[in-house]
Design a protein around this motif. Structure first.
Motif, PDB file in Angstrom:
ATOM      1  N   ALA A 118       0.892  -1.298   0.063  1.00  0.00           N
ATOM      2  CA  ALA A 118      -0.050  -0.040   0.050  1.00  0.00           C
ATOM      3  C   ALA A 118       0.823   1.140   0.154  1.00  0.00           C
ATOM      4  N   LEU A 119       1.869   1.356   0.797  1.00  0.00           N
ATOM      5  CA  LEU A 119       2.714   2.420   0.909  1.00  0.00           C
ATOM      6  C   LEU A 119       3.547   2.356  -0.684  1.00  0.00           C
ATOM      7  N   VAL A 120       4.004   1.536  -1.481  1.00  0.00           N
ATOM      8  CA  VAL A 120       4.637   1.883  -2.639  1.00  0.00           C
ATOM      9  C   VAL A 120       3.512   2.242  -3.596  1.00  0.00           C
ATOM     10  N   ALA A 121       2.221   1.550  -3.458  1.00  0.00           N
ATOM     11  CA  ALA A 121       1.259   1.904  -4.543  1.00  0.00           C
ATOM     12  C   ALA A 121       0.862   3.541  -4.119  1.00  0.00           C
ATOM     13  N   MET A 122       0.843   3.911  -2.952  1.00  0.00           N
ATOM     14  CA  MET A 122       0.500   5.252  -2.783  1.00  0.00           C
ATOM     15  C   MET A 122       1.161   6.563  -3.185  1.00  0.00           C
ATOM     16  N   LEU A 123       2.625   6.074  -2.681  1.00  0.00           N
ATOM     17  CA  LEU A 123       3.652   7.216  -2.998  1.00  0.00           C
ATOM     18  C   LEU A 123       4.414   6.966  -4.438  1.00  0.00           C
ATOM     19  N   ARG A 124       4.470   5.611  -4.739  1.00  0.00           N
ATOM     20  CA  ARG A 124       5.159   5.532  -6.187  1.00  0.00           C
ATOM     21  C   ARG A 124       6.634   5.955  -6.075  1.00  0.00           C
ATOM     22  N   PRO A 125       7.294   5.448  -5.048  1.00  0.00           N
ATOM     23  CA  PRO A 125       8.782   5.966  -4.805  1.00  0.00           C
ATOM     24  C   PRO A 125       9.491   5.489  -5.930  1.00  0.00           C
ATOM     25  N   ASN A 126      10.536   6.602  -6.495  1.00  0.00           N
ATOM     26  CA  ASN A 126      11.296   6.262  -7.633  1.00  0.00           C
ATOM     27  C   ASN A 126      12.208   4.949  -7.190  1.00  0.00           C
ATOM     28  N   GLY A 127      12.455   4.038  -8.150  1.00  0.00           N
ATOM     29  CA  GLY A 127      13.327   2.866  -8.076  1.00  0.00           C
ATOM     30  C   GLY A 127      12.748   1.933  -7.206  1.00  0.00           C
ATOM     31  N   ILE A 128      11.656   1.980  -6.677  1.00  0.00           N
ATOM     32  CA  ILE A 128      11.115   0.875  -5.858  1.00  0.00           C
ATOM     33  C   ILE A 128       9.862   0.076  -6.507  1.00  0.00           C
ATOM     34  N   ASP A 129       9.786  -1.047  -6.670  1.00  0.00           N
ATOM     35  CA  ASP A 129       8.838  -1.600  -7.480  1.00  0.00           C
ATOM     36  C   ASP A 129       7.895  -2.370  -6.533  1.00  0.00           C
ATOM     37  N   PRO A 130       6.505  -2.560  -7.000  1.00  0.00           N
ATOM     38  CA  PRO A 130       5.517  -3.246  -6.340  1.00  0.00           C
ATOM     39  C   PRO A 130       6.348  -4.363  -5.383  1.00  0.00           C
ATOM     40  N   PRO A 131       5.922  -4.853  -4.080  1.00  0.00           N
ATOM     41  CA  PRO A 131       7.007  -5.786  -3.546  1.00  0.00           C
ATOM     42  C   PRO A 131       6.282  -7.180  -3.721  1.00  0.00           C
TER      43      PRO A 131
END
Length: 315
Positions: free
Chosen positions: A29-42
């Motif tokens: 949810a964190l990655v989907a919400m922020l879409r941080p550069n260089g971090i793929d969905p886990p």
């Protein structure tokens, strides 16, 4: 920092904890919400996160702290008590178990101290998480416990020198190498008494290396119904964690998510008379200092495990 896999009713999810007992941050949810550069969905467990090691976990932790209010508003932070904890790695490529790797365990069993590490395999069907029920097959009457420190690989490697082993380890977790002694000793290869459904409790979380000062100085205890039955330390290992990594990587390629259970100390039920094996209704706790406490009840023997209870079935 700690990484866990949990289910809040919507299937397996990877979670991040700042320390033992803390709330779980839903990493997906964190990655989907922020879409941080260089971090793929886990994905559905922590395997993808292991590859990033402490640096990735620290970045995710910083982001979760900065956006805590938004995450709570989206129900993306959970108390540990409100979720089901699953084995941190749901489908590892390898579960490697080291046999006779404590001096005191070799002495109590009358086995010689090995000149090289001895190992056998378990498989993903054996994995369960903290709090899940160990369900023996009806064909065994000798269910035993084995407290172990499990190492989880974070970086692929072959022919790894011992002095570089730490670079390939993501973290560690408690592990219970549950064993059906009668089935184990009926076959020289041991697998029949080891690779049984629910016979590899693991977790509750993988503790990353930023929390571990010394692999070879961690206290270990097993309690059955509150009574201490194993009380030792990783200082009594015959082969150290780096030595095990170096040895195994000369035989096979180690990949992220691989689990290496590093052996059990003295105190197993089968080594003492009268032998007191685990019974329906018992509770087994594996506690490793600085790493965590893994607790599992013993269920009634069954002839087969329902598919809904198999680790990762929801995925």
């Amino acid at each position: 920092m700690r990484l866990a896999t949990y289910d809040n009713g919507f299937g397996p999810r990877p979670g991040l904890q700042q320390h033992d007992g803390a709330d779980l941050v839903d990493v997906a949810a964190l990655v989907a919400m922020l879409r941080p550069n260089g971090i793929d969905p886990p994905g559905s467990d922590i395997t993808a996160l292991l590859k990033g090691g402490t640096d990735l976990a620290a970045r995710l932790l910083e982001l979760s702290a900065r956006h805590e209010d938004q995450l709570r508003a989206r129900s993306a932070i959970h108390s540990v008590e409100s979720v089901t904890l699953l084995p941190p790695v749901l489908r590892p490529e390898k579960i490697i178990c080291i046999a006779v790797n404590f001096y005191d365990h070799a002495e109590e069993t009358g086995l010689p101290v090995p000149k090289e590490p001895m190992f056998f395999a378990k498989f993903a069907n054996s994995l369960i998480g903290h709090g899940a029920t160990i369900t023996p097959p009806a064909m065994t009457a000798q269910v035993d416990y084995e407290a172990e420190l499990a190492v989880v690989i974070g970086k692929r490697g072959t022919n790894i020198p011992a002095e570089q082993a730490l670079n390939h380890i993501a973290g560690v977790m408690p592990f219970n190498d549950v064993s059906a002694r009668d089935l184990q000793l009926a076959n020289q290869l041991w697998t029949g008494g080891k690779a049984i459904d629910t016979f590899a409790p693991a977790g509750p979380a993988v503790v990353l290396l930023d929390e571990i000062n010394d692999f070879q100085n961690l206290p270990m205890k097993t309690r059955v119904n509150g009574n201490v039955v194993q009380d030792s330390s990783t200082a009594k290992m015959i082969f150290s964690v780096p030595e095990l990594i170096a040895y195994l990587s000369r035989i096979m390629t180690l990949v992220p998510g691989d689990v290496i259970a590093t052996g059990t100390p003295a105190g197993v039920a089968s080594a003492h008379g009268p032998m007191t094996f685990l019974q329906t209704g018992d509770s087994v706790e594996i506690e490793i200092g600085g790493v965590g406490l893994l607790r599992n009840p013993i269920g009634a023997p069954v002839s087969a495990i329902p598919q809904s209870q198999v680790a990762g079935a929801a995925s």
